[in-house]
Write an enzyme that holds these catalytic residues in place. Structure first.
Site, PDB file in Angstrom:
ATOM      1  N   GLU A   1      31.707  36.273   7.518  1.00 27.05           N
ATOM      2  CA  GLU A   1      32.880  35.567   8.030  1.00 27.05           C
ATOM      3  C   GLU A   1      33.710  35.064   6.852  1.00 27.05           C
ATOM      4  OE1 GLU A   1      32.777  32.510  10.950  1.00 27.05           O
ATOM      5  OE2 GLU A   1      31.325  33.541  12.227  1.00 27.05           O
TER       6      GLU A   1
ATOM      7  N   SER B   1      29.441  28.864   9.356  1.00 24.25           N
ATOM      8  CA  SER B   1      28.649  30.085   9.553  1.00 24.25           C
ATOM      9  C   SER B   1      29.093  31.139   8.553  1.00 24.25           C
ATOM     10  CB  SER B   1      28.832  30.618  10.977  1.00 24.25           C
ATOM     11  OG  SER B   1      28.334  29.699  11.917  1.00 24.25           O
TER      12      SER B   1
ATOM     13  N   ARG C   1      36.010  36.931  16.135  1.00 22.91           N
ATOM     14  CA  ARG C   1      36.410  36.461  14.799  1.00 22.91           C
ATOM     15  C   ARG C   1      37.484  37.337  14.167  1.00 22.91           C
ATOM     16  NH1 ARG C   1      34.534  33.264  17.206  1.00 22.91           N
ATOM     17  NH2 ARG C   1      32.680  31.984  16.862  1.00 22.91           N
TER      18      ARG C   1
END
Length: 306
Positions: A299, A229, A179
């Protein structure tokens, strides 16, 4: 909120059509959380030249700015953002096939990119067929799902530096990680990418996309506004399981809640504020840290004043 200065507005207007500049725009219209206060201005970008002119000017004059794609990984504070949001969207979403590669603008939605690949008999983007962001955002955060991620398919990325210089980065130069990518730590804006895919049968590719869509429907709270998420996967753990085991399934502040369907998602049940969402996120991080000694990293990007 302090209004955008007339000098800055006039500079922007020299390069962007007036109808593509919206002053004091509510950011709840531009994020998948459907919450957030006003930005001083939202500018719809339609050309690389506009970015080449605006970004060096903002840097030189100290005007805060933020690059927005589809707003699928973003929480904007209720008090808004004292700066300019540059939205790279459908006006920079061209896509063409080059053999087994796809060349696309940063504003192309990842879902559309996956569909285009399937229609052209190109495999490798099936994992992206349910990711709600744009290619630009997907490249920056090395978006992924179900065993696939952008680093597996990116051949090269075209970026603009804050000095107005256009650069092309190959896969290795992107320094993809979980990520993340080099762009998260450098003043670069993605303007386009080339994806290297594999020829395959259209029916087989479509079948795989449908299988992944069914998994999402089964496991994710798609009926509610969210940013997907909420947390990165901690090494050796699953964020959703940690949150559930901490007794936080259904934990709620105002209109924001830890999803009962998938604890890795914080959702807007309909009337949440950004402060509600942020509070749930902070509480989850604190309680999981206290109970298991594991730090959950977001995130979701926080922007503006809460």
């Amino acid at each position: 909120m302090e209004k955008l200065s007339s000098a800055v507005y006039e500079f922007i207007k020299a390069y962007v059509r007036e109808e593509d500049i919206v002053l004091e725009e509510p950011m709840c219209k531009h994020t998948t959380f459907r919450v957030g206060g006003r930005a001083q201005a939202l500018v719809q970008i339609s050309s690389i030249r506009q970015l080449e002119k605006l970004i060096p000017y903002f840097k030189m004059t100290g005007v805060p700015y933020f690059i927005l794609g589809n707003g699928s990984n973003l929480l904007v504070g209720d008090k808004g953002y004292k700066g300019i949001v540059l939205q790279i969207g459908n006006k920079m979403s061209t896509v063409t096939r080059e053999g087994a590669c796809i060349r696309a603008g940063a504003g192309l939605p990842m879902i559309q990119a996956a569909r285009y690949a399937q229609e052209n008999g190109l495999s490798g983007l099936e994992f992206a067929s349910g990711i709600p962001g744009t290619l630009g955002g997907g490249v920056v955060m090395n978006a992924g799902a179900y065993g696939g991620e952008m680093k597996q398919v990116v051949k090269e990325v075209t970026v603009l530096s804050d000095q107005g210089e256009i650069l092309t980065l190959d896969n290795a130069s992107m320094e993809f990680g979980y990520r993340t990518s080099v762009i998260k730590n450098r003043p670069f804006v993605v303007i386009g990418t080339v994806l290297a895919l594999t020829p395959g049968g259209k029916d087989e590719i479509l079948k795989r996309m449908e299988e992944l869509a069914e998994k999402r429907r089964e496991k994710q709270p798609l009926a509610y506004a969210s940013a997907g998420s909420t947390f990165k996967r901690p090494e050796g753990y699953f964020a959703g399981k940690l949150i559930m085991d901490a007794g936080l399934k259904g934990y709620r502040v105002g209109g924001a809640m830890v999803s009962e369907k998938h604890c890795g998602f914080v959702i807007n049940t309909g009337n949440a504020t950004a402060a509600d969402v942020a509070r749930v996120i902070w509480e989850v991080q604190e309680k999981v840290k206290d109970k298991f000694g594991v730090t959950l990293e977001r995130e979701v990007i926080f922007l503006g004043d809460f």
